[in-house]
Design a protein around this motif. Structure first.
Motif, PDB file in Angstrom:
ATOM      1  N   LYS A 137      54.881   3.830  17.456  1.00 18.98           N
ATOM      2  CA  LYS A 137      55.416   3.701  18.888  1.00 18.98           C
ATOM      3  C   LYS A 137      56.660   4.418  19.088  1.00 18.98           C
ATOM      4  CE  LYS A 137      53.860  -1.181  19.253  1.00 18.98           C
ATOM      5  NZ  LYS A 137      52.977  -1.175  17.837  1.00 18.98           N
ATOM      6  N   ILE A 138      56.424   5.884  18.836  1.00 18.52           N
ATOM      7  CA  ILE A 138      57.660   6.867  19.103  1.00 18.52           C
ATOM      8  C   ILE A 138      57.107   7.549  20.558  1.00 18.52           C
ATOM      9  CG2 ILE A 138      58.746   9.132  18.703  1.00 18.52           C
ATOM     10  CD1 ILE A 138      57.848   8.119  15.726  1.00 18.52           C
ATOM     11  N   PRO A 139      57.984   7.425  21.403  1.00 16.70           N
ATOM     12  CA  PRO A 139      57.632   8.122  22.848  1.00 16.70           C
ATOM     13  C   PRO A 139      57.452   9.676  22.706  1.00 16.70           C
ATOM     14  CG  PRO A 139      59.498   6.728  23.103  1.00 16.70           C
ATOM     15  CD  PRO A 139      59.308   6.963  21.378  1.00 16.70           C
ATOM     16  N   THR A 140      56.463  10.374  23.333  1.00 16.38           N
ATOM     17  CA  THR A 140      56.416  11.708  23.236  1.00 16.38           C
ATOM     18  C   THR A 140      57.054  12.551  24.420  1.00 16.38           C
ATOM     19  OG1 THR A 140      54.364  11.557  24.731  1.00 16.38           O
ATOM     20  CG2 THR A 140      53.845  11.350  22.222  1.00 16.38           C
ATOM     21  N   ASP A 141      57.954  11.772  25.072  1.00 17.53           N
ATOM     22  CA  ASP A 141      58.837  12.335  26.175  1.00 17.53           C
ATOM     23  C   ASP A 141      60.061  12.094  26.052  1.00 17.53           C
ATOM     24  OD1 ASP A 141      58.628   9.722  26.566  1.00 17.53           O
ATOM     25  OD2 ASP A 141      58.134  10.063  28.919  1.00 17.53           O
ATOM     26  N   VAL A 142      60.669  11.947  24.656  1.00 20.56           N
ATOM     27  CA  VAL A 142      61.982  11.746  24.584  1.00 20.56           C
ATOM     28  C   VAL A 142      62.781  12.812  25.088  1.00 20.56           C
ATOM     29  CG1 VAL A 142      63.738  11.446  22.755  1.00 20.56           C
ATOM     30  CG2 VAL A 142      61.479  10.326  22.329  1.00 20.56           C
ATOM     31  N   ALA A 143      63.851  12.597  25.984  1.00 17.54           N
ATOM     32  CA  ALA A 143      64.386  13.639  26.774  1.00 17.54           C
ATOM     33  C   ALA A 143      65.429  14.415  25.983  1.00 17.54           C
ATOM     34  CB  ALA A 143      65.030  13.202  27.839  1.00 17.54           C
ATOM     35  N   THR A 144      66.244  13.776  25.028  1.00 21.28           N
ATOM     36  CA  THR A 144      67.283  14.482  24.379  1.00 21.28           C
ATOM     37  C   THR A 144      67.027  14.660  22.802  1.00 21.28           C
ATOM     38  OG1 THR A 144      68.848  12.438  23.952  1.00 21.28           O
ATOM     39  CG2 THR A 144      68.965  13.902  26.051  1.00 21.28           C
ATOM     40  N   TRP A 145      67.786  15.522  22.278  1.00 19.00           N
ATOM     41  CA  TRP A 145      67.770  15.592  20.823  1.00 19.00           C
ATOM     42  C   TRP A 145      68.603  14.445  20.145  1.00 19.00           C
ATOM     43  CZ3 TRP A 145      64.705  17.807  17.598  1.00 19.00           C
ATOM     44  CH2 TRP A 145      63.966  18.962  18.106  1.00 19.00           C
ATOM     45  N   GLU A 146      69.682  14.019  20.927  1.00 17.33           N
ATOM     46  CA  GLU A 146      70.535  12.845  20.245  1.00 17.33           C
ATOM     47  C   GLU A 146      69.629  11.665  20.200  1.00 17.33           C
ATOM     48  OE1 GLU A 146      73.221  16.040  21.743  1.00 17.33           O
ATOM     49  OE2 GLU A 146      71.488  15.193  22.731  1.00 17.33           O
ATOM     50  N   GLU A 147      68.724  11.392  21.164  1.00 18.88           N
ATOM     51  CA  GLU A 147      67.800  10.174  21.195  1.00 18.88           C
ATOM     52  C   GLU A 147      66.823  10.230  20.046  1.00 18.88           C
ATOM     53  OE1 GLU A 147      64.956   7.642  24.313  1.00 18.88           O
ATOM     54  OE2 GLU A 147      65.918   9.302  24.930  1.00 18.88           O
ATOM     55  N   LEU A 269      61.135  21.373  23.914  1.00 23.09           N
ATOM     56  CA  LEU A 269      61.933  20.680  23.047  1.00 23.09           C
ATOM     57  C   LEU A 269      62.541  19.718  23.875  1.00 23.09           C
ATOM     58  CD1 LEU A 269      63.233  23.958  21.230  1.00 23.09           C
ATOM     59  CD2 LEU A 269      61.590  22.260  20.509  1.00 23.09           C
ATOM     60  N   PRO A 270      63.273  18.547  23.194  1.00 24.30           N
ATOM     61  CA  PRO A 270      64.055  17.611  23.812  1.00 24.30           C
ATOM     62  C   PRO A 270      65.418  18.529  24.105  1.00 24.30           C
ATOM     63  CG  PRO A 270      63.080  16.746  21.653  1.00 24.30           C
ATOM     64  CD  PRO A 270      62.432  18.077  21.938  1.00 24.30           C
ATOM     65  N   GLY A 271      66.221  18.416  25.029  1.00 26.02           N
ATOM     66  CA  GLY A 271      67.204  19.011  25.174  1.00 26.02           C
ATOM     67  C   GLY A 271      68.646  18.561  24.575  1.00 26.02           C
ATOM     68  N   PHE A 272      69.582  19.214  24.194  1.00 24.55           N
ATOM     69  CA  PHE A 272      70.806  18.761  23.802  1.00 24.55           C
ATOM     70  C   PHE A 272      71.561  18.074  25.436  1.00 24.55           C
ATOM     71  CE2 PHE A 272      69.829  21.798  20.620  1.00 24.55           C
ATOM     72  CZ  PHE A 272      70.386  21.130  19.414  1.00 24.55           C
ATOM     73  N   ALA A 273      72.251  17.115  24.937  1.00 22.76           N
ATOM     74  CA  ALA A 273      72.809  16.418  26.014  1.00 22.76           C
ATOM     75  C   ALA A 273      73.871  17.274  26.817  1.00 22.76           C
ATOM     76  CB  ALA A 273      73.526  15.044  25.462  1.00 22.76           C
ATOM     77  N   GLY A 274      74.492  18.238  25.901  1.00 26.27           N
ATOM     78  CA  GLY A 274      75.649  19.052  26.325  1.00 26.27           C
ATOM     79  C   GLY A 274      75.057  20.284  27.175  1.00 26.27           C
TER      80      GLY A 274
END
Length: 404
Positions: A137-147, A269-274
Motif C-alpha cells: 500500500k505504498i502510493p506511486t505518486d509520493v511528492a517529496t523525498w522526505e515523505e 523522482l520525488p522532489g526535495f522539499a527545499g
C-alpha cells in the motif's frame, strides 16, 4: 577527403555504439548521391584504456582513431594540459544549426568549445516494483523525498525491504549515487568555469538525507548498483525501488532480473522539499573526432548525421535504446507512443517532462581529485561515523590540498 571511399577507425567501450554507427554508416553509404562510401573498423576496450592509448598515440603522431567514445567521468583527462585542444576537433560549427535544441553539451566543453557529443541524456528516474508497492500500500505518486523516506523507514521496519540504495564500494560508485541526488537538489561539484562549488547547504542536506536513510533502512547499503549483491537484493525483493538513469532498465534490470518483467515501472523522482528538479542524470558517453586526419571531414559528417539529425537520433533509440539529445524529439508522436516491453508502460510519459527539467552537470579536469577526496568522507557519513557538514568540509580541504 571530401568524397569517395573512406575507412574510419572508431574506438568505443560499448557494443551498442557499434550497432548504431554501423547502421547509420550503411544508410549514408547507400543513400543516392551520398558523399562517402564508409567502412568502419571498431576497437572495443575500457574507456579509460582507450583514452590512455589515444593520448600516447597522439603524442607519437600516429595511430590515433578517427573517432572515440569517451565516458563522461573520463572526459576530464582530455580537459587537462591542453590535450583536447591538441587532438580533438571542436564541434561548435557542427552543432550550430541545432545548438538551442541540443541537450548535455556542458560536460564535454573545454574553454567554451564543445569537443564531444553526448550519446544519451541519461535521465535519472525512480524505478519501482509496482506489485510490491501495491502489496504494501505504498502510493506511486509520493511528492517529496522526505515523505518517501518516512514510508521507506516504516516499510523496512515491517518487512526488511528498502526503497533505494547507496553505494559503499569504490570511490566512484560511492560518489555517483551522491551526485545523482545532489544534482537533483540543485547542487553540484563544479560551476560553469570549473570552480568547486561542493561546499554548499545542498551538499550537506543531501548527504544527511542519505545517511538518515541508511540508518532507518529506507536505503540499503550495497557495494554498487550492478554487482552480485545488488542482483541478490533485487531477486530477493529486498530492494524494490532505486534511483538510476534510463539505461539501467536494460543494463541493470533486464540484464539481472529478466524474470521480473512487467513488475517494474518508472516515474519521475520525488522532489526535495527545499527545491530542485524532477529528474537528475548520471553517466554518459561523448563521441569526439580526431582533427587534422584524412578522414576527419567524413567522420564529422557521420557524427552529424547520426547524432544531430532527427533520423539519426531515431535510429540510435531504436537500435541502442539511447534517449534523444534533441529536445524537440521529446514531443515526437512516435516516441510518445513508444511502450517498453519489459516495463509495460509508455516511456516518454516520464522522459519528456524529465528532459525538460534535468540539471546541468559541469565538469572539471580535477574531477578525479575530487572523487578521491570525497569518497571516504561520504562513506563514513553513510556509516554513521561522521557528520555530513564535517564530511563536506573535509572533502573540500583534501581537494584543495591535493591540487584541486
Amino acid at each position: 577527403m571530401s568524397t569517395g571511399k573512406v575507412e574510419l577507425n572508431v574506438w568505443t567501450h560499448d557494443p551498442g555504439y557499434v550497432k548504431t554507427f554501423t547502421e547509420y554508416a550503411k544508410k549514408l553509404t547507400d543513400a543516392p548521391g551520398g558523399r562517402y562510401d564508409y567502412t568502419l573498423k571498431f576497437t572495443n576496450a575500457d574507456s579509460e584504456a582507450l583514452v590512455t592509448r589515444m593520448i600516447s598515440t597522439g603524442a607519437a603522431g600516429r595511430g590515433t582513431p578517427e573517432m572515440i567514445g569517451i565516458v563522461i567521468s573520463v572526459f576530464p583527462r582530455v580537459m587537462a594540459d591542453g590535450i583536447g585542444e591538441q587532438l580533438l576537433a571542436p564541434l561548435d560549427d557542427l552543432i550550430a544549426p541545432v545548438k538551442d535544441d541540443l541537450l548535455r553539451t556542458a560536460p564535454y566543453t573545454i574553454d567554451g568549445k564543445v569537443y564531444a557529443l553526448e550519446s544519451d541524456t541519461c535521465l535519472s528516474v525512480l524505478c519501482y516494483r509496482e506489485d510490491e508497492f501495491e502489496k504494501n500500500k505504498i502510493p506511486t505518486d509520493v511528492a517529496t523525498w522526505e515523505e518517501f523516506a518516512e514510508i521507506g523507514a516504516r516499510l523496512h521496519e515491517k518487512t526488511g525491504q528498502s526503497l533505494g540504495m547507496v553505494s559503499t564500494g569504490d570511490n566512484t560508485s560511492i560518489t555517483n549515487q551522491y551526485l545523482q541526488l545532489l544534482l537533483q537538489r540543485g547542487g553540484g561539484y563544479f560551476d560553469r568555469s570549473g570552480q568547486l562549488v561542493l561546499d554548499s547547504p545542498e551538499a550537506v542536506e543531501v548527504l544527511e538525507f542519505m545517511a538518515k536513510g541508511v540508518a532507518s533502512g529506507f536505503l540499503i547499503a550495497l557495494p554498487d548498483p550492478y554487482g552480485a549483491p545488488n542482483t541478490a537484493a533485487l531477486k530477493n525483493d529486498k530492494l524494490i525501488a532505486t534511483v538510476m538513469p534510463n539505461w539501467y532498465n536494460v543494463y541493470g534490470l533486464q540484464a539481472n532480473v529478466p524474470e521480473q518483467k512487467g513488475k517494474w515501472k518508472i516515474r519521475n523522482l520525488p522532489g526535495f522539499a527545499g527545491g530542485g528538479h524532477i529528474s537528475s542524470a548520471l553517466g554518459g558517453t561523448g563521441f569526439a573526432v580526431l582533427k587534422d586526419k584524412p578522414g576527419t571531414a567524413a567522420t564529422l559528417e557521420l557524427l552529424r548525421q547520426t547524432y544531430l539529425t532527427p533520423e539519426g537520433q531515431m535510429v540510435r533509440f531504436e537500435k541502442g535504446g539511447f534517449l534523444p539529445t534533441l529536445k524537440s524529439l521529446y514531443n515526437d508522436r512516435k516516441l510518445l507512443a513508444t511502450e517498453d516491453a519489459y516495463l509495460g508502460q509508455r516511456l516518454f510519459d516520464v522522459y519528456t517532462p524529465a528532459a525538460a527539467d534535468s540539471p546541468t552537470f559541469y565538469q572539471s579536469e580535477k574531477l578525479s581529485v575530487l572523487i578521491e577526496a570525497l569518497g571516504g568522507p561520504v562513506l563514513e557519513t553513510l556509516q554513521g561515523k561522521r557528520k555530513a557538514a564535517d564530511a563536506v568540509k573535509e572533502a573540500v580541504a583534501a581537494f584543495k590540498k591535493n591540487g584541486g
